[in-house]
Write a protein that holds these residues in place. Structure first.
Motif, PDB file in Angstrom:
ATOM      1  N   GLY A  94      74.102  45.054  62.820  1.00  0.00           N
ATOM      2  CA  GLY A  94      73.374  45.222  61.570  1.00  0.00           C
ATOM      3  C   GLY A  94      72.343  46.337  61.574  1.00  0.00           C
ATOM      4  N   ALA A  95      72.167  47.022  62.698  1.00  0.00           N
ATOM      5  CA  ALA A  95      71.152  48.079  62.796  1.00  0.00           C
ATOM      6  C   ALA A  95      71.561  49.295  61.967  1.00  0.00           C
ATOM      7  CB  ALA A  95      70.948  48.493  64.250  1.00  0.00           C
ATOM      8  N   THR A  96      70.557  49.898  61.305  1.00  0.00           N
ATOM      9  CA  THR A  96      70.784  51.103  60.509  1.00  0.00           C
ATOM     10  C   THR A  96      69.894  52.230  61.023  1.00  0.00           C
ATOM     11  OG1 THR A  96      69.175  50.364  58.874  1.00  0.00           O
ATOM     12  CG2 THR A  96      71.502  49.821  58.453  1.00  0.00           C
ATOM     13  N   PHE A  97      70.160  53.435  60.537  1.00  0.00           N
ATOM     14  CA  PHE A  97      69.565  54.650  61.097  1.00  0.00           C
ATOM     15  C   PHE A  97      68.040  54.653  61.140  1.00  0.00           C
ATOM     16  CE2 PHE A  97      67.985  59.022  60.600  1.00  0.00           C
ATOM     17  CZ  PHE A  97      68.409  59.542  61.815  1.00  0.00           C
ATOM     18  N   ASP A  98      67.377  54.457  60.017  1.00  0.00           N
ATOM     19  CA  ASP A  98      65.917  54.590  60.006  1.00  0.00           C
ATOM     20  C   ASP A  98      65.222  53.607  60.949  1.00  0.00           C
ATOM     21  OD1 ASP A  98      65.655  56.854  58.335  1.00  0.00           O
ATOM     22  OD2 ASP A  98      65.882  55.622  56.549  1.00  0.00           O
ATOM     23  N   PRO A  99      65.556  52.323  60.923  1.00  0.00           N
ATOM     24  CA  PRO A  99      64.920  51.428  61.892  1.00  0.00           C
ATOM     25  C   PRO A  99      65.252  51.785  63.344  1.00  0.00           C
ATOM     26  CG  PRO A  99      65.825  50.172  60.072  1.00  0.00           C
ATOM     27  CD  PRO A  99      66.318  51.582  59.910  1.00  0.00           C
ATOM     28  N   LEU A 100      66.487  52.231  63.607  1.00  0.00           N
ATOM     29  CA  LEU A 100      66.836  52.653  64.968  1.00  0.00           C
ATOM     30  C   LEU A 100      66.013  53.860  65.389  1.00  0.00           C
ATOM     31  CD1 LEU A 100      70.716  52.272  64.991  1.00  0.00           C
ATOM     32  CD2 LEU A 100      69.096  51.078  66.491  1.00  0.00           C
ATOM     33  N   LEU A 101      65.891  54.843  64.501  1.00  0.00           N
ATOM     34  CA  LEU A 101      65.104  56.040  64.813  1.00  0.00           C
ATOM     35  C   LEU A 101      63.639  55.677  65.034  1.00  0.00           C
ATOM     36  CD1 LEU A 101      65.247  59.110  65.174  1.00  0.00           C
ATOM     37  CD2 LEU A 101      64.821  59.325  62.722  1.00  0.00           C
ATOM     38  N   ALA A 102      63.110  54.792  64.183  1.00  0.00           N
ATOM     39  CA  ALA A 102      61.723  54.356  64.330  1.00  0.00           C
ATOM     40  C   ALA A 102      61.511  53.678  65.685  1.00  0.00           C
ATOM     41  CB  ALA A 102      61.344  53.419  63.192  1.00  0.00           C
ATOM     42  N   ALA A 103      62.492  52.887  66.122  1.00  0.00           N
ATOM     43  CA  ALA A 103      62.386  52.224  67.425  1.00  0.00           C
ATOM     44  C   ALA A 103      62.549  53.216  68.572  1.00  0.00           C
ATOM     45  CB  ALA A 103      63.439  51.127  67.531  1.00  0.00           C
ATOM     46  N   ALA A 104      63.543  54.087  68.471  1.00  0.00           N
ATOM     47  CA  ALA A 104      63.819  55.047  69.548  1.00  0.00           C
ATOM     48  C   ALA A 104      62.658  56.000  69.768  1.00  0.00           C
ATOM     49  CB  ALA A 104      65.094  55.829  69.239  1.00  0.00           C
ATOM     50  N   GLU A 105      61.965  56.345  68.688  1.00  0.00           N
ATOM     51  CA  GLU A 105      60.882  57.333  68.784  1.00  0.00           C
ATOM     52  C   GLU A 105      59.498  56.706  68.656  1.00  0.00           C
ATOM     53  OE1 GLU A 105      61.823  60.557  66.133  1.00  0.00           O
ATOM     54  OE2 GLU A 105      63.591  61.083  67.332  1.00  0.00           O
ATOM     55  N   ALA A 106      59.456  55.385  68.645  1.00  0.00           N
ATOM     56  CA  ALA A 106      58.191  54.649  68.577  1.00  0.00           C
ATOM     57  C   ALA A 106      57.295  55.143  67.440  1.00  0.00           C
ATOM     58  CB  ALA A 106      57.464  54.731  69.921  1.00  0.00           C
ATOM     59  N   TRP A 107      57.859  55.176  66.249  1.00  0.00           N
ATOM     60  CA  TRP A 107      57.096  55.611  65.075  1.00  0.00           C
ATOM     61  C   TRP A 107      55.945  54.644  64.786  1.00  0.00           C
ATOM     62  CZ3 TRP A 107      61.109  56.738  60.636  1.00  0.00           C
ATOM     63  CH2 TRP A 107      61.828  57.909  60.942  1.00  0.00           C
ATOM     64  N   PRO A 108      54.785  55.181  64.490  1.00  0.00           N
ATOM     65  CA  PRO A 108      53.696  54.317  64.038  1.00  0.00           C
ATOM     66  C   PRO A 108      53.734  54.115  62.523  1.00  0.00           C
ATOM     67  CG  PRO A 108      52.882  56.541  64.355  1.00  0.00           C
ATOM     68  CD  PRO A 108      54.341  56.541  64.760  1.00  0.00           C
ATOM     69  N   ASP A 109      54.684  54.751  61.867  1.00  0.00           N
ATOM     70  CA  ASP A 109      54.797  54.768  60.418  1.00  0.00           C
ATOM     71  C   ASP A 109      54.978  53.351  59.853  1.00  0.00           C
ATOM     72  OD1 ASP A 109      56.896  56.771  58.187  1.00  0.00           O
ATOM     73  OD2 ASP A 109      55.515  55.159  57.761  1.00  0.00           O
ATOM     74  N   PRO A 110      54.107  52.908  58.963  1.00  0.00           N
ATOM     75  CA  PRO A 110      54.269  51.571  58.398  1.00  0.00           C
ATOM     76  C   PRO A 110      55.382  51.474  57.356  1.00  0.00           C
ATOM     77  CG  PRO A 110      52.422  52.680  57.368  1.00  0.00           C
ATOM     78  CD  PRO A 110      52.936  53.600  58.445  1.00  0.00           C
ATOM     79  N   TRP A 111      56.004  52.577  56.996  1.00  0.00           N
ATOM     80  CA  TRP A 111      57.032  52.561  55.961  1.00  0.00           C
ATOM     81  C   TRP A 111      58.375  52.053  56.475  1.00  0.00           C
ATOM     82  CZ3 TRP A 111      55.452  53.077  51.171  1.00  0.00           C
ATOM     83  CH2 TRP A 111      54.249  53.737  50.938  1.00  0.00           C
ATOM     84  N   VAL A 112      58.583  52.142  57.771  1.00  0.00           N
ATOM     85  CA  VAL A 112      59.864  51.715  58.337  1.00  0.00           C
ATOM     86  C   VAL A 112      59.591  50.734  59.474  1.00  0.00           C
ATOM     87  CG1 VAL A 112      61.968  52.445  59.534  1.00  0.00           C
ATOM     88  CG2 VAL A 112      60.967  53.919  57.785  1.00  0.00           C
ATOM     89  N   ARG A 113      60.167  49.552  59.367  1.00  0.00           N
ATOM     90  CA  ARG A 113      60.026  48.576  60.448  1.00  0.00           C
ATOM     91  C   ARG A 113      61.027  48.924  61.544  1.00  0.00           C
ATOM     92  NH1 ARG A 113      60.437  42.030  60.203  1.00  0.00           N
ATOM     93  NH2 ARG A 113      59.918  41.755  62.382  1.00  0.00           N
ATOM     94  N   PRO A 114      60.555  49.211  62.751  1.00  0.00           N
ATOM     95  CA  PRO A 114      61.471  49.575  63.842  1.00  0.00           C
ATOM     96  C   PRO A 114      62.460  48.460  64.164  1.00  0.00           C
ATOM     97  CG  PRO A 114      59.212  50.125  64.415  1.00  0.00           C
ATOM     98  CD  PRO A 114      59.154  49.299  63.159  1.00  0.00           C
ATOM     99  N   TRP A 115      63.665  48.849  64.513  1.00  0.00           N
ATOM    100  CA  TRP A 115      64.696  47.907  64.952  1.00  0.00           C
ATOM    101  C   TRP A 115      64.218  47.206  66.217  1.00  0.00           C
ATOM    102  CZ3 TRP A 115      67.129  48.111  69.705  1.00  0.00           C
ATOM    103  CH2 TRP A 115      68.207  47.209  69.884  1.00  0.00           C
TER     104      TRP A 115
END
Length: 196
Positions: free
Chosen positions: A167-188
């Motif tokens: 069920g993983a999609t691109f934006d949450p995967l990218l947020a998890a892989a790159e440890a985004w602090p961005d509150p707009w995307v919940r990391p996978w």
């Protein structure tokens, strides 16, 4: 790294930045996968994420060899089928194919950096059924555009496969892989093991 390609100043920067972006998108589909998941082909085809990354590495090697006029050409191992190109062999690992892809990308980038004219001719290997018989050469520019197209196509395949796996999609995967602090995307996050 940003979600989209930053502004570009010229054609060379645009082509190499978009290729790097598509490579990154393909690689991120493997984020957090187990070896078993990297081999899964959950859709109606033989494609797996590990196999797609393996194929993308081989594709870059093929085109870089053509640019350098090395004769790897259209040949493949005689015991390898089309499906084998897109699957991990028993002795191949996701870590190894990701490393091979990074090496192939670095090699492509180094070769392109050393070529001053994107119009430079690249001889076409003759006899492959996917190459028009009347085409004798492409340009470096054409090769880069083709690599972007090929990588994006297989990145799309990998997106569908990954979503089918967990069920993983691109934006949450990218947020998890790159440890985004961005509150707009919940990391996978990997699913918790079931208790019971």
């Amino acid at each position: 790294m940003p979600r989209v390609v930053p502004p570009v100043a010229d054609e060379r920067t645009a082509l190499t930045a978009y290729l790097a972006h598509q490579r990154r998108a393909l690689r991120v589909t493997a984020h957090g996968l187990t070896e078993e998941q990297a081999r899964m082909a959950p859709t109606g085809s033989e494609l797996s994420i590990g196999g797609l990354i393996k194929h993308a590495a081989r594709c870059e090697e093929f085109w870089t060899d053509l640019i350098l006029q090395r004769q790897r050409g259209t040949q493949r191992k005689t015991d390898e089928s089309d499906a084998d190109e897109f699957r991990l062999a028993p002795d191949e690992t996701l870590t190894a194919v990701l490393a091979a892809y990074a090496e192939a990308a670095d090699r492509t980038d180094a070769v392109i950096t050393g070529i001053p004219d994107l119009g430079q001719a690249v001889p076409v290997p003759q006899g492959a059924p996917w190459i028009p018989a009347e085409v004798e050469e492409w340009s470096i520019r054409w090769v880069l555009l083709h690599l972007i197209e090929e990588t994006a196509r297989h990145g799309g395949h990998a997106d569908v496969i990954r979503e089918s796996i967990d069920g993983a999609t691109f934006d949450p995967l990218l947020a998890a892989a790159e440890a985004w602090p961005d509150p707009w995307v919940r990391p996978w996050e990997p699913a918790s093991p079931s208790v019971g």
